[in-house]
Design a protein around this motif. Structure first.
Motif, PDB file in Angstrom:
ATOM      1  N   MET A 170       0.854  -1.180   0.000  1.00 53.82           N
ATOM      2  CA  MET A 170       0.000   0.000   0.000  1.00 53.82           C
ATOM      3  C   MET A 170       0.893   1.235   0.000  1.00 53.82           C
ATOM      4  N   VAL A 171       0.636   2.155  -0.911  1.00 52.48           N
ATOM      5  CA  VAL A 171       1.318   3.451  -0.925  1.00 52.48           C
ATOM      6  C   VAL A 171       0.265   4.517  -0.625  1.00 52.48           C
ATOM      7  N   PHE A 172       0.655   5.538   0.116  1.00 48.31           N
ATOM      8  CA  PHE A 172      -0.317   6.549   0.520  1.00 48.31           C
ATOM      9  C   PHE A 172       0.343   7.908   0.586  1.00 48.31           C
ATOM     10  N   ALA A 173      -0.481   8.940   0.487  1.00 48.31           N
ATOM     11  CA  ALA A 173      -0.010  10.318   0.553  1.00 48.31           C
ATOM     12  C   ALA A 173      -1.108  11.187   1.155  1.00 48.31           C
ATOM     13  N   LYS A 174      -0.693  12.178   1.929  1.00 42.21           N
ATOM     14  CA  LYS A 174      -1.632  13.110   2.544  1.00 42.21           C
ATOM     15  C   LYS A 174      -1.105  14.534   2.392  1.00 42.21           C
ATOM     16  N   ALA A 175      -2.015  15.449   2.117  1.00 38.53           N
ATOM     17  CA  ALA A 175      -1.706  16.880   2.129  1.00 38.53           C
ATOM     18  C   ALA A 175      -2.533  17.503   3.245  1.00 38.53           C
ATOM     19  N   ASN A 176      -1.857  18.023   4.259  1.00 36.09           N
ATOM     20  CA  ASN A 176      -2.529  18.510   5.460  1.00 36.09           C
ATOM     21  C   ASN A 176      -2.513  20.035   5.530  1.00 36.09           C
ATOM     22  N   ASN A 177      -3.602  20.600   6.011  1.00 35.74           N
ATOM     23  CA  ASN A 177      -3.721  22.053   6.201  1.00 35.74           C
ATOM     24  C   ASN A 177      -3.283  22.797   4.936  1.00 35.74           C
ATOM     25  N   LEU A 178      -3.937  22.479   3.828  1.00 35.14           N
ATOM     26  CA  LEU A 178      -3.557  23.051   2.534  1.00 35.14           C
ATOM     27  C   LEU A 178      -3.669  24.572   2.501  1.00 35.14           C
ATOM     28  N   LEU A 179      -4.524  25.154   3.330  1.00 29.87           N
ATOM     29  CA  LEU A 179      -4.678  26.612   3.370  1.00 29.87           C
ATOM     30  C   LEU A 179      -3.635  27.272   4.268  1.00 29.87           C
ATOM     31  N   ASN A 180      -2.800  26.460   4.921  1.00 29.66           N
ATOM     32  CA  ASN A 180      -1.718  26.947   5.786  1.00 29.66           C
ATOM     33  C   ASN A 180      -2.241  27.880   6.877  1.00 29.66           C
ATOM     34  N   GLU A 181      -3.353  27.506   7.479  1.00 30.65           N
ATOM     35  CA  GLU A 181      -3.940  28.308   8.558  1.00 30.65           C
ATOM     36  C   GLU A 181      -3.115  28.153   9.835  1.00 30.65           C
ATOM     37  N   ASN A 182      -3.024  29.234  10.591  1.00 36.53           N
ATOM     38  CA  ASN A 182      -2.326  29.212  11.882  1.00 36.53           C
ATOM     39  C   ASN A 182      -3.370  28.950  12.964  1.00 36.53           C
ATOM     40  N   ILE A 183      -3.619  27.676  13.221  1.00 31.92           N
ATOM     41  CA  ILE A 183      -4.758  27.261  14.033  1.00 31.92           C
ATOM     42  C   ILE A 183      -4.372  27.216  15.505  1.00 31.92           C
ATOM     43  N   ARG A 184      -5.158  27.885  16.335  1.00 28.79           N
ATOM     44  CA  ARG A 184      -5.003  27.843  17.792  1.00 28.79           C
ATOM     45  C   ARG A 184      -6.026  26.861  18.352  1.00 28.79           C
ATOM     46  N   ASN A 185      -5.528  25.839  19.016  1.00 24.38           N
ATOM     47  CA  ASN A 185      -6.367  24.756  19.532  1.00 24.38           C
ATOM     48  C   ASN A 185      -6.949  25.153  20.883  1.00 24.38           C
ATOM     49  N   SER A 186      -8.271  25.282  20.970  1.00 24.87           N
ATOM     50  CA  SER A 186      -8.918  25.756  22.198  1.00 24.87           C
ATOM     51  C   SER A 186      -8.807  24.770  23.354  1.00 24.87           C
ATOM     52  N   THR A 187      -8.500  23.498  23.082  1.00 24.91           N
ATOM     53  CA  THR A 187      -8.349  22.520  24.168  1.00 24.91           C
ATOM     54  C   THR A 187      -6.916  22.453  24.684  1.00 24.91           C
ATOM     55  N   SER A 188      -6.003  23.221  24.095  1.00 25.25           N
ATOM     56  CA  SER A 188      -4.587  23.149  24.448  1.00 25.25           C
ATOM     57  C   SER A 188      -4.223  24.189  25.504  1.00 25.25           C
ATOM     58  N   TYR A 189      -3.410  23.784  26.473  1.00 24.01           N
ATOM     59  CA  TYR A 189      -2.868  24.717  27.445  1.00 24.01           C
ATOM     60  C   TYR A 189      -1.872  25.677  26.787  1.00 24.01           C
ATOM     61  N   LEU A 190      -1.270  25.266  25.672  1.00 19.46           N
ATOM     62  CA  LEU A 190      -0.273  26.077  24.981  1.00 19.46           C
ATOM     63  C   LEU A 190      -0.840  26.757  23.740  1.00 19.46           C
TER      64      LEU A 190
END
Length: 672
Positions: free
Chosen positions: A633-653
């Motif tokens: 199996m070969v696979f590929a992923k493109a993540n966050n293609l819009l290159n957003e600077n996402i702040r995770n509301s569940t993160s302490y950091l």
């Protein structure tokens, strides 16, 4: 917020237009998957609460750097990141000790439930299957798992005899967002009555690329006015490199009566914590764990018994928080855990099991630099008995469960503490017809406070905070109500789950606005709270012809946590909604997913809101079956293609470490 929710449901409903297409047979069969972690290994479609199962090709494409990242796109689940080195699952707003992470049905028993900066020792790269349970079934694994149970299954102790002497798998990955390379190897086989399993992985990565500045200066200074940010990297997060290595070996004796096996695992993980930009200390965590397990199952051991399963585990865990090269906070956790489960033969309409669980732990945390005690050495002993019974009445499939625990904590230099949590559950699935079903589940869960919630008192390097426990904490009591509806036809599959959770004496950590030696003070508090929300999904088979099959999925989930005094529970996930397009043709699968996360304005006292975001991802995989006796199996992923600077509301950091920016991941897996 309500207008947005209503609009989404209206658009989802308006999109339901009958078309003459056929459902993909594989997807329909997936609903009938058996859940290994469930009390009686029932089918997922028969569960009265949502069940998540990842396996095979779907798991390989979704695997992330952590359990939280692997599951973060599933309905009702997000990841509590602490930079890229840590990602623990958040289920319906619940995290830490309220989500129990298991490895092959027994607790990971690391320190990930104790503090958000502690990585879990369970590795998704090695997983063959991941199951997430909510509701009544969680009573089997601990009364404290109010949010749910995550079971990572890796076949470390074989339960079945393989069909060949030598088999295995090799997997290689590369992720451009951090220049990460990871290698996974597995060898297993068997002959006569003996089966063996060997596995291991190695991961190495550099600093994480992001879509903007690492530090949101205004937000960071809103919670800490004394913070002077003089170093704020753009496009990457400093000190987020990591390397990890792990190896396991297991062997089983298998025969007609059942099996018995043992395994050993060693993990070493070194990862960095995102800096606060003040030019102060740079912190890394050096984690080491050894784990020894025994598992057995006897079929028809007694006249009245269908099976008897036993699991024993010992975990020796430690990690050191290294500040500017000097050892600081040092955590150790040595834990024994045992489980005994007896499934009885049917008694009239009743099918069920009874069981016993015992956990003995030795936990401590000190500051190596100053020799100050952060958490005093504490011996803990917990004993629990549980029972689950299932029975059908007409079109109703019902399940009852109960669990009683006795937990004692014996901290050094202090009086012992004792708690007796009692939990119970009832659920029912009404199969109205082949297309429609309703499900209802009611659960009362009670959990004892954990040692760090009670006794912590000191500076914590990785969280850069002074943490204060509360020895007067009482048991946390939660009443959960789940109501769900499922519809299945040739032209649409629909699922809607509503939940409401009344939590009495809810235990949480929150900043109090004070500072000690420049570090913000984080207190452990207790208050009544409510949680409510939903998870929804609509799947439309758009077409199926010689060009392949195309499905459109509309999805949304939402959790709102609020204290009875009107204040907001901190670190709740935002409203999410979006769509996914899946294309399948032969051995080729491709998907495009767009997720909208709304702004989280209910951040809680002394915390900051997070803005909304759009997350666009693309994934594809191709399989070559039976290539010289191997499946490739070969696979590929493109993540966050819009290159957003996402702040995770569940993160302490959230104000110091955004989520990964735009990146591409490629890899292959060979099974032979």
């Amino acid at each position: 917020m309500n207008k947005k929710i209503s609009a989404f449901f209206f658009l989802s409903t308006a999109a339901v237009v009958p078309t003459a297409v056929y459902a993909v047979e594989e997807d329909i069969q997936q609903l009938e998957e058996v859940v290994v972690t469930a009390p009686l290994q029932d089918k997922a479609s028969e569960s009265a609460v949502p069940v998540t199962v990842l396996s095979n090709e779907e798991l390989r494409l979704k695997v992330g750097h952590s359990i939280g990242e692997t599951l973060k796109n599933e309905l009702g689940i997000t990841s509590q990141s602490f930079g890229p080195g840590v990602g623990t699952p958040v289920i319906r707003g619940q995290s830490g000790p309220r989500v129990r992470v298991l490895n092959n049905g027994i607790g990971s028993n690391d320190a990930s439930a104790i503090s958000p900066d502690h990585a879990t020792s369970v590795e998704p790269l090695l997983a063959e299957r991941i199951e997430v349970l909510r509701g009544p079934a969680t009573l089997l694994y601990g009364s404290g798992a109010i949010g749910g149970v995550v079971n990572v299954i890796d076949n470390r102790i074989p339960g079945k005899l393989p069909d060949k002497l030598l088999g295995g798998a090799l997997e290689q990955r590369f992720d451009s967002v951090s220049d990460e390379t990871s290698t996974v190897m597995k060898i297993e086989g068997g002959k006569s009555n003996l089966a063996y399993h060997l596995d291991g992985f190695y991961r190495n990565r550099n600093n994480l690329d992001i879509g903007g500045s690492a530090i949101d200066v205004n937000a960071a200074q809103a919670t800490d006015p004394t913070l002077d940010v003089i170093q704020n990297t753009k496009g990457y997060i400093n000190n987020t490199s990591a390397h990890a290595i792990s190896g396991s070996a297991g062997v089983s004796l298998i025969g007609d009566p059942g099996f018995a096996g043992v395994s050993i695992n060693r993990l070493e993980n070194n990862y960095g914590i995102a800096p606060d930009g003040s030019g102060g200390e740079i912190t890394r965590i050096d984690l080491k764990q050894s784990k020894y397990d025994f598992k057995s199952e006897l079929k028809n051991p007694f006249k009245f018994a269908e099976s008897l399963r036993m699991k024993l585990g010992y975990t020796d865990y430690q990690h050191t928080e290294i500040a500017d090269g000097e050892p600081g906070a040092f955590f150790t956790n040595k834990t024994y855990e045992s489980r005994l489960e007896l499934t009885h033969n049917p008694l009239g309409v009743f099918r069920g099991m009874v069981g016993f669980q015992a956990i003995a732990g030795d936990f401590a945390a000190i500051d190596k630099a100053s020799s100050e005690v952060i958490v005093p050495q504490t011996l803990s002993n917990s004993y629990g008995v549980f029972a689950v019974e299932s029975f059908n009445i007409g079109a109703f499939a019902n399940q009852l469960g109960i669990r009683v625990e006795d937990t004692t904590l014996d901290p050094q230099g202090l009086s012992s503490l004792n708690y007796v949590p009692v939990s119970a559950s009832a659920s029912s699935v009404w199969k109205i017809n082949d297309s429609n079903s309703l499900n209802l589940a009611i659960t009362r869960s009670q959990r004892a406070p954990q040692v760090q919630e009670l006794l912590t008192n000191g500076f914590h390097d990785a969280t850069r905070s002074f943490e204060i426990g509360n020895i007067n904490l009482r048991e946390e009591t939660s009443y959960n109500l789940d109501l769900g509806y499922k519809f299945k036809s040739d032209w649409v599959r629909a699922q809607l789950d509503l939940f409401h959770n009344w939590a009495g004496d809810y235990i949480y950590q929150q900043r109090n606005g004070e500072f000690i030696d420049g570090a913000p003070v984080v207190e452990t508090r207790q208050a009544d709270a409510t949680f409510m929300g939903y998870e929804s999904k609509l799947v439309f088979p758009l077409l199926q012809n010689r060009l392949g099959a195309v499905d459109l999925t509309l999805f949304s989930d939402f959790t709102r946590g609020q204290f009875v005094n009107g204040a907001d529970v901190p670190r709740m996930p935002p409203l999410r909604f979006g769509f996914q397009l899946d294309h399948t043709k032969g051995n080729w699968n491709t998907n495009l997913r767009l997720t909208r996360g709304e702004a989280q304005t209910h951040a809680g006292d002394n915390d900051t809101a997070t803005p909304g975001y759009l997350l666009l991802s693309l994934g594809t995989q191709y399989q070559v079956l039976d290539l010289h006796d191997a499946d490739v199996m070969v696979f590929a992923k493109a993540n966050n293609l819009l290159n957003e600077n996402i702040r995770n509301s569940t993160s302490y950091l959230r104000n110091f470490a955004p989520e990964p920016g735009r990146g591409a991941e490629i890899g292959f897996r060979v099974n032979y």
